[in-house]
Design a protein around this motif. Sequence first.
Motif, PDB file in Angstrom:
ATOM      1  N   LYS A 105      38.166  34.213  48.942  1.00 35.37           N
ATOM      2  CA  LYS A 105      39.150  33.143  48.713  1.00 35.37           C
ATOM      3  C   LYS A 105      38.710  32.234  47.563  1.00 35.37           C
ATOM      4  CE  LYS A 105      41.685  33.010  52.944  1.00 35.37           C
ATOM      5  NZ  LYS A 105      42.938  33.510  52.471  1.00 35.37           N
ATOM      6  N   VAL A 106      37.420  31.928  47.491  1.00 37.44           N
ATOM      7  CA  VAL A 106      36.901  31.126  46.371  1.00 37.44           C
ATOM      8  C   VAL A 106      37.148  31.869  45.062  1.00 37.44           C
ATOM      9  CG1 VAL A 106      34.796  30.254  45.265  1.00 37.44           C
ATOM     10  CG2 VAL A 106      35.157  29.879  47.707  1.00 37.44           C
ATOM     11  N   LEU A 107      36.800  33.149  45.027  1.00 35.74           N
ATOM     12  CA  LEU A 107      36.955  33.934  43.794  1.00 35.74           C
ATOM     13  C   LEU A 107      38.426  34.099  43.408  1.00 35.74           C
ATOM     14  CD1 LEU A 107      34.191  36.608  44.414  1.00 35.74           C
ATOM     15  CD2 LEU A 107      34.094  34.627  42.876  1.00 35.74           C
ATOM     16  N   GLU A 108      39.305  34.256  44.384  1.00 35.79           N
ATOM     17  CA  GLU A 108      40.739  34.360  44.083  1.00 35.79           C
ATOM     18  C   GLU A 108      41.248  33.071  43.447  1.00 35.79           C
ATOM     19  OE1 GLU A 108      42.339  37.506  47.479  1.00 35.79           O
ATOM     20  OE2 GLU A 108      42.398  35.350  47.903  1.00 35.79           O
ATOM     21  N   ARG A 140      43.913  28.220  35.444  1.00 32.87           N
ATOM     22  CA  ARG A 140      44.466  28.242  34.085  1.00 32.87           C
ATOM     23  C   ARG A 140      43.381  27.869  33.091  1.00 32.87           C
ATOM     24  NH1 ARG A 140      50.482  27.256  34.177  1.00 32.87           N
ATOM     25  NH2 ARG A 140      50.984  27.473  36.357  1.00 32.87           N
ATOM     26  N   GLU A 141      43.581  28.212  31.838  1.00 40.18           N
ATOM     27  CA  GLU A 141      42.607  27.919  30.792  1.00 40.18           C
ATOM     28  C   GLU A 141      42.251  26.433  30.807  1.00 40.18           C
ATOM     29  OE1 GLU A 141      42.291  28.183  25.979  1.00 40.18           O
ATOM     30  OE2 GLU A 141      43.569  29.625  27.017  1.00 40.18           O
ATOM     31  N   GLY A 142      40.963  26.158  30.801  1.00 43.03           N
ATOM     32  CA  GLY A 142      40.489  24.787  30.780  1.00 43.03           C
ATOM     33  C   GLY A 142      40.402  24.133  32.148  1.00 43.03           C
ATOM     34  N   ALA A 143      40.803  24.826  33.207  1.00 38.39           N
ATOM     35  CA  ALA A 143      40.816  24.225  34.548  1.00 38.39           C
ATOM     36  C   ALA A 143      39.790  24.860  35.483  1.00 38.39           C
ATOM     37  CB  ALA A 143      42.204  24.340  35.155  1.00 38.39           C
ATOM     38  N   LEU A 144      38.855  25.647  34.949  1.00 38.10           N
ATOM     39  CA  LEU A 144      37.911  26.366  35.796  1.00 38.10           C
ATOM     40  C   LEU A 144      37.119  25.439  36.696  1.00 38.10           C
ATOM     41  CD1 LEU A 144      36.359  28.900  36.678  1.00 38.10           C
ATOM     42  CD2 LEU A 144      34.831  28.520  34.741  1.00 38.10           C
ATOM     43  N   TYR A 145      36.515  24.396  36.146  1.00 34.94           N
ATOM     44  CA  TYR A 145      35.594  23.579  36.934  1.00 34.94           C
ATOM     45  C   TYR A 145      36.280  22.798  38.047  1.00 34.94           C
ATOM     46  CZ  TYR A 145      32.625  25.062  33.132  1.00 34.94           C
ATOM     47  OH  TYR A 145      31.947  25.821  32.217  1.00 34.94           O
ATOM     48  N   PRO A 146      37.421  22.155  37.812  1.00 39.64           N
ATOM     49  CA  PRO A 146      38.078  21.485  38.944  1.00 39.64           C
ATOM     50  C   PRO A 146      38.581  22.468  40.003  1.00 39.64           C
ATOM     51  CG  PRO A 146      39.148  20.879  36.857  1.00 39.64           C
ATOM     52  CD  PRO A 146      38.058  21.847  36.546  1.00 39.64           C
ATOM     53  N   VAL A 147      39.063  23.625  39.586  1.00 38.57           N
ATOM     54  CA  VAL A 147      39.527  24.633  40.547  1.00 38.57           C
ATOM     55  C   VAL A 147      38.344  25.150  41.351  1.00 38.57           C
ATOM     56  CG1 VAL A 147      40.503  26.970  40.746  1.00 38.57           C
ATOM     57  CG2 VAL A 147      41.593  25.282  39.253  1.00 38.57           C
ATOM     58  N   LEU A 148      37.223  25.400  40.695  1.00 37.03           N
ATOM     59  CA  LEU A 148      36.022  25.867  41.388  1.00 37.03           C
ATOM     60  C   LEU A 148      35.553  24.823  42.401  1.00 37.03           C
ATOM     61  CD1 LEU A 148      33.654  27.796  41.841  1.00 37.03           C
ATOM     62  CD2 LEU A 148      32.551  26.770  39.831  1.00 37.03           C
ATOM     63  N   ALA A 149      35.480  23.568  41.991  1.00 33.93           N
ATOM     64  CA  ALA A 149      35.041  22.496  42.902  1.00 33.93           C
ATOM     65  C   ALA A 149      35.958  22.417  44.118  1.00 33.93           C
ATOM     66  CB  ALA A 149      34.989  21.168  42.161  1.00 33.93           C
ATOM     67  N   ASP A 150      37.259  22.525  43.895  1.00 37.24           N
ATOM     68  CA  ASP A 150      38.221  22.473  44.997  1.00 37.24           C
ATOM     69  C   ASP A 150      38.053  23.679  45.922  1.00 37.24           C
ATOM     70  OD1 ASP A 150      40.621  21.333  46.326  1.00 37.24           O
ATOM     71  OD2 ASP A 150      41.539  23.219  45.647  1.00 37.24           O
ATOM     72  N   ALA A 151      37.916  24.861  45.359  1.00 38.87           N
ATOM     73  CA  ALA A 151      37.766  26.077  46.160  1.00 38.87           C
ATOM     74  C   ALA A 151      36.492  26.028  47.008  1.00 38.87           C
ATOM     75  CB  ALA A 151      37.755  27.309  45.257  1.00 38.87           C
ATOM     76  N   LEU A 152      35.411  25.533  46.435  1.00 40.21           N
ATOM     77  CA  LEU A 152      34.156  25.435  47.189  1.00 40.21           C
ATOM     78  C   LEU A 152      34.282  24.447  48.343  1.00 40.21           C
ATOM     79  CD1 LEU A 152      31.623  25.459  44.218  1.00 40.21           C
ATOM     80  CD2 LEU A 152      32.105  27.334  45.816  1.00 40.21           C
ATOM     81  N   ALA A 153      34.981  23.338  48.100  1.00 33.89           N
ATOM     82  CA  ALA A 153      35.168  22.332  49.154  1.00 33.89           C
ATOM     83  C   ALA A 153      36.039  22.882  50.278  1.00 33.89           C
ATOM     84  CB  ALA A 153      35.782  21.069  48.565  1.00 33.89           C
ATOM     85  N   VAL A 154      37.144  23.518  49.913  1.00 31.38           N
ATOM     86  CA  VAL A 154      38.098  24.004  50.911  1.00 31.38           C
ATOM     87  C   VAL A 154      37.544  25.181  51.706  1.00 31.38           C
ATOM     88  CG1 VAL A 154      40.346  25.149  51.192  1.00 31.38           C
ATOM     89  CG2 VAL A 154      40.128  23.163  49.689  1.00 31.38           C
ATOM     90  N   HIS A 155      36.973  26.166  51.034  1.00 27.67           N
ATOM     91  CA  HIS A 155      36.606  27.408  51.706  1.00 27.67           C
ATOM     92  C   HIS A 155      35.171  27.462  52.214  1.00 27.67           C
ATOM     93  CE1 HIS A 155      40.490  28.927  50.654  1.00 27.67           C
ATOM     94  NE2 HIS A 155      40.268  28.656  49.377  1.00 27.67           N
ATOM     95  N   LEU A 156      34.260  26.724  51.556  1.00 31.09           N
ATOM     96  CA  LEU A 156      32.856  26.768  51.984  1.00 31.09           C
ATOM     97  C   LEU A 156      32.356  25.441  52.537  1.00 31.09           C
ATOM     98  CD1 LEU A 156      31.282  28.860  49.062  1.00 31.09           C
ATOM     99  CD2 LEU A 156      32.247  29.651  51.226  1.00 31.09           C
ATOM    100  N   GLY A 157      33.167  24.391  52.407  1.00 27.25           N
ATOM    101  CA  GLY A 157      32.730  23.082  52.867  1.00 27.25           C
ATOM    102  C   GLY A 157      31.726  22.423  51.939  1.00 27.25           C
ATOM    103  N   TRP A 158      31.614  22.932  50.714  1.00 28.53           N
ATOM    104  CA  TRP A 158      30.677  22.380  49.738  1.00 28.53           C
ATOM    105  C   TRP A 158      31.411  21.298  48.942  1.00 28.53           C
ATOM    106  CZ3 TRP A 158      28.189  27.377  47.280  1.00 28.53           C
ATOM    107  CH2 TRP A 158      27.432  28.033  48.249  1.00 28.53           C
ATOM    108  N   VAL A 159      31.373  20.095  49.443  1.00 31.85           N
ATOM    109  CA  VAL A 159      32.096  18.972  48.859  1.00 31.85           C
ATOM    110  C   VAL A 159      31.322  18.406  47.665  1.00 31.85           C
ATOM    111  CG1 VAL A 159      33.036  16.685  49.362  1.00 31.85           C
ATOM    112  CG2 VAL A 159      33.072  18.453  51.110  1.00 31.85           C
TER     113      VAL A 159
END
Length: 185
Positions: free
Chosen positions: A11-14, A20-39
């Motif tokens: 789910k994090v990788l998906e 979108r271009e230029g949005a990798l880091y905020p999307v990654l931070a959000d995915a880690l928080a939502v799916h792994l609990g890494w806030v």
Amino acid sequence: MEQLEYRKLIKVLEQVAAAREGALYPVLADALAVHLGWVDAFVAENPAYLVPEGQGEEQYLTMFRPAFVAEYAERWRCTNPFASPEGVASLTRHGVATLGRLRLGATGPERDFADGFLRRNGIDDMLKIVVRSRVTGAVSTLGVPFDGARRAIGPGDRLMAVTLGPLLSPYFDAALTPAPAPVQR
């Protein structure tokens, strides 16, 4: 790794793949928080302690507490336990390190970093993950702070971190390479 953990990782990788271009880091931070609990995960590009001959400028690409990042860069960067010989060895060899393990052999200034800086900011432990761009050779680290009162780093977090670092590499390649020029018709 259990099947549920694989699903979280996928789910994090998906989510990252859909960034979108230029949005990798905020999307990654959000995915880690939502799916792994890494806030509050944050990215540092070209961390000076991992880049040979100091190539590239160290940058903190994050929405994580701007005052924290500014104080770190200004005052604490030189005493970061992850920059110690033991920290660099662990990050280079395993692609992962935790502050808790590094703190066992830390010097006085490195303990001050943990006690005087991180704890004051509500961080009891930190997980660092190395992500290397295979295309450009650039090195980034993904920092994940943990508040021991809410959640401590567990064996599952370390296993997830070791697995996640290499899997993120292609996405960091895309984020670091220039977009192709549009085709003229």
